[in-house]
Write a protein that holds these residues in place. Structure first.
Motif, PDB file in Angstrom:
ATOM      1  N   ASP A 379      10.671  11.580   8.984  1.00 18.15           N
ATOM      2  CA  ASP A 379      11.587  12.276   8.062  1.00 18.15           C
ATOM      3  C   ASP A 379      12.230  11.250   7.121  1.00 18.15           C
ATOM      4  O   ASP A 379      13.447  11.031   7.160  1.00 18.15           O
ATOM      5  CB  ASP A 379      12.657  13.024   8.847  1.00 18.15           C
ATOM      6  CG  ASP A 379      13.531  13.908   7.965  1.00 18.15           C
ATOM      7  OD1 ASP A 379      13.100  14.226   6.824  1.00 18.15           O
ATOM      8  OD2 ASP A 379      14.643  14.262   8.390  1.00 18.15           O
ATOM      9  N   PRO A 380      11.429  10.614   6.255  1.00 14.45           N
ATOM     10  CA  PRO A 380      11.972   9.535   5.416  1.00 14.45           C
ATOM     11  C   PRO A 380      12.804  10.058   4.257  1.00 14.45           C
ATOM     12  O   PRO A 380      12.613  11.175   3.775  1.00 14.45           O
ATOM     13  CB  PRO A 380      10.707   8.834   4.901  1.00 14.45           C
ATOM     14  CG  PRO A 380       9.674   9.917   4.866  1.00 14.45           C
ATOM     15  CD  PRO A 380       9.993  10.819   6.036  1.00 14.45           C
ATOM     16  N   GLY A 381      13.739   9.194   3.831  1.00 14.10           N
ATOM     17  CA  GLY A 381      14.516   9.504   2.639  1.00 14.10           C
ATOM     18  C   GLY A 381      13.763   9.140   1.374  1.00 14.10           C
ATOM     19  O   GLY A 381      12.603   8.720   1.408  1.00 14.10           O
ATOM     20  N   VAL A 382      14.443   9.291   0.252  1.00 11.60           N
ATOM     21  CA  VAL A 382      13.837   9.071  -1.070  1.00 11.60           C
ATOM     22  C   VAL A 382      14.534   7.900  -1.750  1.00 11.60           C
ATOM     23  O   VAL A 382      15.769   7.826  -1.759  1.00 11.60           O
ATOM     24  CB  VAL A 382      13.959  10.337  -1.944  1.00 11.60           C
ATOM     25  CG1 VAL A 382      13.333  10.105  -3.315  1.00 11.60           C
ATOM     26  CG2 VAL A 382      13.305  11.524  -1.246  1.00 11.60           C
ATOM     27  N   LEU A 383      13.754   7.012  -2.311  1.00  9.87           N
ATOM     28  CA  LEU A 383      14.293   5.872  -3.057  1.00  9.87           C
ATOM     29  C   LEU A 383      14.350   6.213  -4.536  1.00  9.87           C
ATOM     30  O   LEU A 383      13.339   6.603  -5.133  1.00  9.87           O
ATOM     31  CB  LEU A 383      13.419   4.634  -2.841  1.00  9.87           C
ATOM     32  CG  LEU A 383      13.805   3.381  -3.628  1.00  9.87           C
ATOM     33  CD1 LEU A 383      15.196   2.883  -3.238  1.00  9.87           C
ATOM     34  CD2 LEU A 383      12.761   2.283  -3.431  1.00  9.87           C
ATOM     35  N   VAL A 384      15.541   6.078  -5.133  1.00 12.12           N
ATOM     36  CA  VAL A 384      15.717   6.195  -6.586  1.00 12.12           C
ATOM     37  C   VAL A 384      15.942   4.779  -7.095  1.00 12.12           C
ATOM     38  O   VAL A 384      16.877   4.101  -6.684  1.00 12.12           O
ATOM     39  CB  VAL A 384      16.916   7.099  -6.933  1.00 12.12           C
ATOM     40  CG1 VAL A 384      17.154   7.108  -8.441  1.00 12.12           C
ATOM     41  CG2 VAL A 384      16.672   8.512  -6.413  1.00 12.12           C
ATOM     42  N   LEU A 385      15.077   4.327  -7.991  1.00 15.73           N
ATOM     43  CA  LEU A 385      15.014   2.899  -8.329  1.00 15.73           C
ATOM     44  C   LEU A 385      14.981   2.672  -9.830  1.00 15.73           C
ATOM     45  O   LEU A 385      14.222   3.318 -10.557  1.00 15.73           O
ATOM     46  CB  LEU A 385      13.768   2.285  -7.686  1.00 15.73           C
ATOM     47  CG  LEU A 385      13.501   0.802  -7.896  1.00 15.73           C
ATOM     48  CD1 LEU A 385      14.642  -0.055  -7.371  1.00 15.73           C
ATOM     49  CD2 LEU A 385      12.185   0.425  -7.227  1.00 15.73           C
ATOM     50  N   SER A 386      15.790   1.724 -10.270  1.00 15.84           N
ATOM     51  CA  SER A 386      15.816   1.343 -11.683  1.00 15.84           C
ATOM     52  C   SER A 386      14.511   0.680 -12.109  1.00 15.84           C
ATOM     53  O   SER A 386      13.959  -0.162 -11.394  1.00 15.84           O
ATOM     54  CB  SER A 386      16.973   0.368 -11.924  1.00 15.84           C
ATOM     55  OG  SER A 386      16.855  -0.274 -13.179  1.00 15.84           O
TER      56      SER A 386
END
Length: 453
Positions: A379-386
């Motif tokens: 159940d991985p999270g989501v990476l929001v990346l510049s």
């Protein structure tokens, strides 16, 4: 194997707890082959000794030097952090240049060279780190050091026109030619530095080889730094049941968690991040009281006015958003100005639904990789990346955003919070494989093998 000599502004001394990945990587390399670690002890004294203080632990010799107050103020706070740091992070408007600081920077590098040179052998492999020590290789060569010397710059490299904004840049950056190998985080950084030398009549090859008009040759190459992914993943699994993680989960009361972890620095895009989260709540009322944003931002360089101003601005922004949207049992932004151990952070990453990493400019940004390594596969999270972080080149499956566009961050938060499990697993698996393969050991080995020739 030749002896490895590591040189850095600060030394991770025996008995000193240093959580950073670089410190662990250097420690592992030196333990493996035996070697010497040279650098500032962290002490400020009235009068510095002419020779370093030597300590030994295991197979590592530590050569520790102290700084006087004037050396610290001019070399470290002044030229390194008020001049080079903003320049190399594409912020020339924040550049604060004083000739006295530049003189202090050169003086300290020359003093380091005089203290280090007698400790070196010609068959050593010397690895110097970061913007504090750009001229050190040239100072060592002037003292007759013939060892192989490599340099790694952990921060970004702006284009030649921006490098040339620095007064007397021609007295600093060309000294990189004294190294046998200059390592950078990304191909963009490599190309920018090659272009700088081409504009100074050097011949450059597609392989990164540089030949100066005087015949001197050296190499510029990209070596993206990694993390110990296996260790971080294990830390996250262990920390999932820790008291600190359990308290955090209980406090959320079933709400989603967005997490940001950054040193308090103007390069990290924190005001834009705070403003965008407030805008997200304004735009998506259905998510109010259903998601919390935890920003951990330990203070740094508090003697520098820009950093004090940033801290005050973030406190105002967090207060305004919380005042507007908070409920009696919910605070939108949890803003924490303190450090946590790497293990504790790994536990926080593991339970966070979104990792929000939005620097305006970053050499790599290892938080992005640590967030990926910490996630539960089921159940991985989501990476929001510049897109302006070096890590974006390797983590293309993250939601890549432009941190200067608040609407981009708002849309990415909504996208991440509603992303189906199957898509989250697919994106995470691709990133975790890459982070695991291109880890800190692979980075270290690639650089040292190239340097050894």
């Amino acid at each position: 194997m030749n002896r490895l000599v590591v040189v850095s502004n600060r030394v991770a001394q025996p008995r000193e707890a240093r959580a950073g990945g670089l410190a662990s990587a250097m420690q592992a390399a030196l333990e493996q082959c035996g070697g010497l670690w040279f650098g500032w002890s962290g002490r400020i004294v009235d009068e510095a000794d002419a020779t370093p203080r030597m300590e030994r632990a295991g197979r590592i010799d530590y050569a520790l030097v102290d700084l006087t107050r004037s050396d610290h103020d001019e070399y470290y706070l002044g030229f390194a952090n008020r001049t080079l740091w903003p320049l190399l992070h594409f912020r020339p408007s924040l550049l604060d240049y004083h000739r006295g600081d530049f003189a202090g920077y050169q003086r300290v590098n020359a003093a380091f060279a005089r203290q280090l040179a007698p400790l070196l052998r010609d068959d050593d492999v010397v690895w110097i780190h970061d913007y504090h020590l750009i001229p050190l290789g040239a100072e060592l060569r002037a003292l007759g050091v013939g060892a192989r010397i490599g340099f790694f710059l952990h921060v970004p490299v702006p284009p030649p026109a921006l490098l040339a904004v620095l007064p007397h840049h021609e007295q600093l950056f060309p000294k990189l030619a004294a190294y046998d190998l200059v390592g950078l985080q990304t191909w963009r950084d490599r190309d920018a530095l090659l272009a700088y030398f081409r504009e100074r009549d050097a011949s450059t090859g597609a392989d990164g080889n540089v030949e100066l008009p005087d015949g001197r040759r050296f190499e510029i190459a990209a070596f993206p730094i990694g993390i110990d992914a296996v260790k971080v993943a294990e830390q996250a699994r262990k920390a999932a049941g820790s008291p600190a993680t359990a308290r955090l989960v209980r406090s959320l009361e079933g709400r989603k968690l967005v997490i940001g972890v950054d040193r308090l620095d103007y390069s990290k895009g924190l005001p834009q991040r705070f403003e965008a989260f407030g805008r997200f709540l304004a735009r998506h009322a259905a998510w109010r009281a259903r998601v919390s944003f935890l920003q951990i931002a330990p203070p740094s360089r508090e003697q520098v006015q820009e950093y004090r101003d940033l801290r005050s601005r973030l406190e105002r922004l967090a207060g305004a958003t919380n005042g507007r949207y908070a409920e009696p049992d919910w605070v939108p932004i949890r803003y924490v100005n303190r450090s946590f151990t790497q293990g504790t952070l790994a536990g926080f990453y593991r339970v966070a639904d979104i990792g929000l990493v939005t620097p305006l400019r970053d050499g790599m940004n290892l938080v992005a990789k640590e967030y990926v390594a910490s996630q539960p596969p089921e159940d991985p999270g989501v990476l929001v990346l510049s897109s302006f972080a070096g890590a974006a080149d390797e983590l293309a499956e993250a939601i890549i955003i432009n941190p200067l566009d608040p609407e981009d961050i708002v849309e990415s938060l909504e996208h991440a919070l509603s992303m189906p499990l199957a898509e989250r697993r697919e994106r995470w698996a691709a990133m975790f494989e890459r982070v695991s393969r291109n880890d800190i050991a692979a980075w270290r080995q690639a650089f040292l093998e190239r340097l050894a020739g």
